[in-house]
Design an enzyme around this catalytic site. Sequence first.
Site, PDB file in Angstrom:
ATOM      1  N   HIS A   1      28.535 -31.136  92.097  1.00  0.00           N
ATOM      2  CA  HIS A   1      28.537 -32.441  92.690  1.00  0.00           C
ATOM      3  C   HIS A   1      27.960 -32.368  94.114  1.00  0.00           C
ATOM      4  O   HIS A   1      27.321 -33.574  94.479  1.00  0.00           O
ATOM      5  CB  HIS A   1      29.769 -33.137  92.459  1.00  0.00           C
ATOM      6  CG  HIS A   1      30.135 -33.573  91.117  1.00  0.00           C
ATOM      7  ND1 HIS A   1      30.456 -32.677  89.977  1.00  0.00           N
ATOM      8  CD2 HIS A   1      29.447 -34.396  90.398  1.00  0.00           C
ATOM      9  CE1 HIS A   1      30.462 -33.224  88.797  1.00  0.00           C
ATOM     10  NE2 HIS A   1      29.732 -34.245  88.889  1.00  0.00           N
ATOM     11  N   ARG A 108      28.053 -42.955  87.416  1.00  0.00           N
ATOM     12  CA  ARG A 108      29.430 -41.962  88.012  1.00  0.00           C
ATOM     13  C   ARG A 108      30.215 -42.747  88.893  1.00  0.00           C
ATOM     14  O   ARG A 108      29.975 -42.869  90.226  1.00  0.00           O
ATOM     15  CB  ARG A 108      28.763 -40.575  88.743  1.00  0.00           C
ATOM     16  CG  ARG A 108      28.252 -39.793  87.693  1.00  0.00           C
ATOM     17  CD  ARG A 108      27.506 -38.375  88.324  1.00  0.00           C
ATOM     18  NE  ARG A 108      27.419 -37.379  87.361  1.00  0.00           N
ATOM     19  CZ  ARG A 108      26.219 -36.955  87.231  1.00  0.00           C
ATOM     20  NH1 ARG A 108      25.226 -37.455  87.928  1.00  0.00           N
ATOM     21  NH2 ARG A 108      26.099 -36.077  86.359  1.00  0.00           N
ATOM     22  N   ARG A 144      30.333 -45.337  83.680  1.00  0.00           N
ATOM     23  CA  ARG A 144      31.204 -44.420  83.081  1.00  0.00           C
ATOM     24  C   ARG A 144      32.638 -44.572  83.834  1.00  0.00           C
ATOM     25  O   ARG A 144      32.611 -44.821  84.918  1.00  0.00           O
ATOM     26  CB  ARG A 144      30.544 -42.945  83.299  1.00  0.00           C
ATOM     27  CG  ARG A 144      31.714 -42.083  82.815  1.00  0.00           C
ATOM     28  CD  ARG A 144      31.216 -40.692  83.059  1.00  0.00           C
ATOM     29  NE  ARG A 144      31.231 -39.932  84.248  1.00  0.00           N
ATOM     30  CZ  ARG A 144      30.741 -38.814  84.640  1.00  0.00           C
ATOM     31  NH1 ARG A 144      30.029 -38.283  83.629  1.00  0.00           N
ATOM     32  NH2 ARG A 144      30.616 -38.466  86.005  1.00  0.00           N
ATOM     33  N   GLU A 243      30.747 -33.926  75.542  1.00  0.00           N
ATOM     34  CA  GLU A 243      30.522 -32.733  76.529  1.00  0.00           C
ATOM     35  C   GLU A 243      31.618 -31.658  76.309  1.00  0.00           C
ATOM     36  O   GLU A 243      31.553 -30.815  77.249  1.00  0.00           O
ATOM     37  CB  GLU A 243      30.543 -33.411  78.228  1.00  0.00           C
ATOM     38  CG  GLU A 243      31.840 -34.298  78.278  1.00  0.00           C
ATOM     39  CD  GLU A 243      31.618 -34.848  79.861  1.00  0.00           C
ATOM     40  OE1 GLU A 243      30.865 -34.471  80.719  1.00  0.00           O
ATOM     41  OE2 GLU A 243      32.226 -36.008  79.908  1.00  0.00           O
ATOM     42  N   ASN A 266      25.976 -30.938  81.290  1.00  0.00           N
ATOM     43  CA  ASN A 266      26.565 -30.044  82.371  1.00  0.00           C
ATOM     44  C   ASN A 266      27.775 -29.504  81.940  1.00  0.00           C
ATOM     45  O   ASN A 266      28.009 -28.098  82.013  1.00  0.00           O
ATOM     46  CB  ASN A 266      26.566 -30.705  83.585  1.00  0.00           C
ATOM     47  CG  ASN A 266      25.410 -31.692  84.066  1.00  0.00           C
ATOM     48  OD1 ASN A 266      24.257 -31.225  83.543  1.00  0.00           O
ATOM     49  ND2 ASN A 266      25.382 -32.608  84.674  1.00  0.00           N
ATOM     50  N   ASP A 267      28.516 -30.308  81.301  1.00  0.00           N
ATOM     51  CA  ASP A 267      30.018 -29.824  80.939  1.00  0.00           C
ATOM     52  C   ASP A 267      29.727 -28.930  79.662  1.00  0.00           C
ATOM     53  O   ASP A 267      30.553 -28.287  79.299  1.00  0.00           O
ATOM     54  CB  ASP A 267      30.934 -31.071  80.940  1.00  0.00           C
ATOM     55  CG  ASP A 267      31.639 -31.249  82.286  1.00  0.00           C
ATOM     56  OD1 ASP A 267      31.836 -30.220  83.021  1.00  0.00           O
ATOM     57  OD2 ASP A 267      31.680 -32.423  82.845  1.00  0.00           O
ATOM     58  N   ARG A 277      30.888 -24.249  86.109  1.00  0.00           N
ATOM     59  CA  ARG A 277      29.653 -24.691  86.611  1.00  0.00           C
ATOM     60  C   ARG A 277      29.830 -24.531  88.300  1.00  0.00           C
ATOM     61  O   ARG A 277      28.604 -24.814  88.859  1.00  0.00           O
ATOM     62  CB  ARG A 277      29.165 -26.017  86.051  1.00  0.00           C
ATOM     63  CG  ARG A 277      30.185 -27.189  86.474  1.00  0.00           C
ATOM     64  CD  ARG A 277      30.135 -28.308  85.635  1.00  0.00           C
ATOM     65  NE  ARG A 277      29.560 -29.484  86.267  1.00  0.00           N
ATOM     66  CZ  ARG A 277      29.285 -30.733  86.140  1.00  0.00           C
ATOM     67  NH1 ARG A 277      29.988 -31.072  84.819  1.00  0.00           N
ATOM     68  NH2 ARG A 277      28.778 -31.589  86.743  1.00  0.00           N
ATOM     69  N   CYS A 314      22.602 -37.439  79.167  1.00  0.00           N
ATOM     70  CA  CYS A 314      22.807 -37.921  80.733  1.00  0.00           C
ATOM     71  C   CYS A 314      23.142 -36.664  81.500  1.00  0.00           C
ATOM     72  O   CYS A 314      22.919 -36.747  82.721  1.00  0.00           O
ATOM     73  CB  CYS A 314      23.627 -39.039  80.752  1.00  0.00           C
ATOM     74  SG  CYS A 314      25.257 -38.287  80.401  1.00  0.00           S
TER      75      CYS A 314
HETATM   76  C1  PEP Z   1      27.713 -33.823  82.007  1.00  0.00           C
HETATM   77  O1  PEP Z   1      28.597 -33.120  82.117  1.00  0.00           O
HETATM   78  O2  PEP Z   1      26.565 -33.355  81.781  1.00  0.00           O
HETATM   79  C2  PEP Z   1      27.438 -35.138  83.174  1.00  0.00           C
HETATM   80  C3  PEP Z   1      26.553 -35.827  82.867  1.00  0.00           C
HETATM   81  O3  PEP Z   1      28.609 -35.640  83.915  1.00  0.00           O
HETATM   82  P1  PEP Z   1      29.111 -34.767  85.302  1.00  0.00           P
HETATM   83  O4  PEP Z   1      27.975 -34.004  85.481  1.00  0.00           O
HETATM   84  O5  PEP Z   1      29.596 -35.944  86.003  1.00  0.00           O
HETATM   85  O6  PEP Z   1      30.316 -34.140  84.968  1.00  0.00           O
HETATM   86 MG    MG Z   2      30.436 -34.025  82.605  1.00  0.00          MG
END
Ligand code: PEP
Ligand code: MG
Length: 382
Positions: A1, A108, A144, A243, A266-267, A277, A314
């Site tokens: 992040h 977010r 979200r 996710e 991502n998750d 990650r 996303c």
């Molecule tokens: C993801 O996990 O791909 C996502 C979009 O959420 P974040 O990156 O905020 O965990």
């Molecule tokens: Mg996520």
Amino acid sequence: HTAILARSLSIPSIVALHRARDLIRDGELIIVDGNHGIVIVNPDKDTLAEYRLRQEEWELEQQKLKRLKLTKAVTLDGIEVELHANIEVPSDVAKAKAVGASGIGLYRTEFLFMNRREMPDEEEQFAAYRTVAETMKGMPVTIRTLDLGADKQMNPDAARSCTNPALGLRAIRLCLSEPQIFHTQLRAILRASHYGKIKILIPMLSSLFELRQTVTQLERAKESLRAESIPFDEAIKLGGMIEIPAAAINAEAFARELDFLSIGTNDLIQYSLAIDRTDDAVAHLYKPSHPAVLKLIEMTIKAGNKLGKPVSVCGEMAGDLDFTRLLLSMGLRQFSMHPSHVLTIKRQVLQTELQATIPLTRKIMNAYDIDKIEPLLEKLNQ
Ligand code: PEP
Ligand code: MG
């Protein structure tokens, strides 16, 4: 992040350089090449000239891309695609509009809660969500609900320590265990829905049990607004993030009970490959092109398409040119990404003949080995 936020603020950045502070002294000239993960300290004249040229070329390219702002994202064979933007704070909407995004696919909200001691109250949240909804002028805004916990703590000093924060009380789990915080946010989102086209997105769903508890909480928030005669969009759509591998495998069940799905790659990559990650020691194993990841994504898209429920991606893969054609070919029609990627992805959509991608996509999806998948992906993108 840190990376997501730095990009949001247009700060070129590179993470996990460990000893950089020992090697770089204050006042030294450095080149930060975020695209390639390279830092050059005290560049010589030729290197500096080379990077100035690259910077000019990049700026020229951006100018050219700007011409696509109002062009519809349609493949060569006429398939229309929605390109939405991800935002972290209300002021990001300006960037989304500047690139002609047709909606906000992921807002977010946790950034409103971070780096402070007090929770934002309903009025503060309502004001932020309403601003985004109004600025988007009727275009969809997918908000979200809180995804705090793990790598996104409200106040790092007060963070609960646990062995596996990514597997712990985060996102919807945290909201369901703190009903008052959730209630306040749901009321604020619902109130803002009166001022634009808002949709609600639930992060980190792993079971229908959590989904049904969430629906109960949402009904409770709606009921409280009705009792006070406060207007909101009664037809507001509810979607879920896919996710967690369990949710992807069970995507049909989620698609049946939700209005839309959004794949958080991502998750999804983190949990399916068991790669933290945020841990750069294993970053080289974090592979979006892993066959298991691709299969989970395809399963989710197919589940949504089968039940007529829109599916979007996303996570970062939506803004990664290497995957645009593959995702399109899997049946994806909605992408949501950082605003800085929207026009590049649009150009790729405009240059894609979907029908022609099918044979290579089949080969990719039938392969079990990344070493075979990567050259096939390259071929697909030529
Ligand atoms: C993801 O996990 O791909 C996502 C979009 O959420 P974040 O990156 O905020 O965990
Ligand atoms: Mg996520």
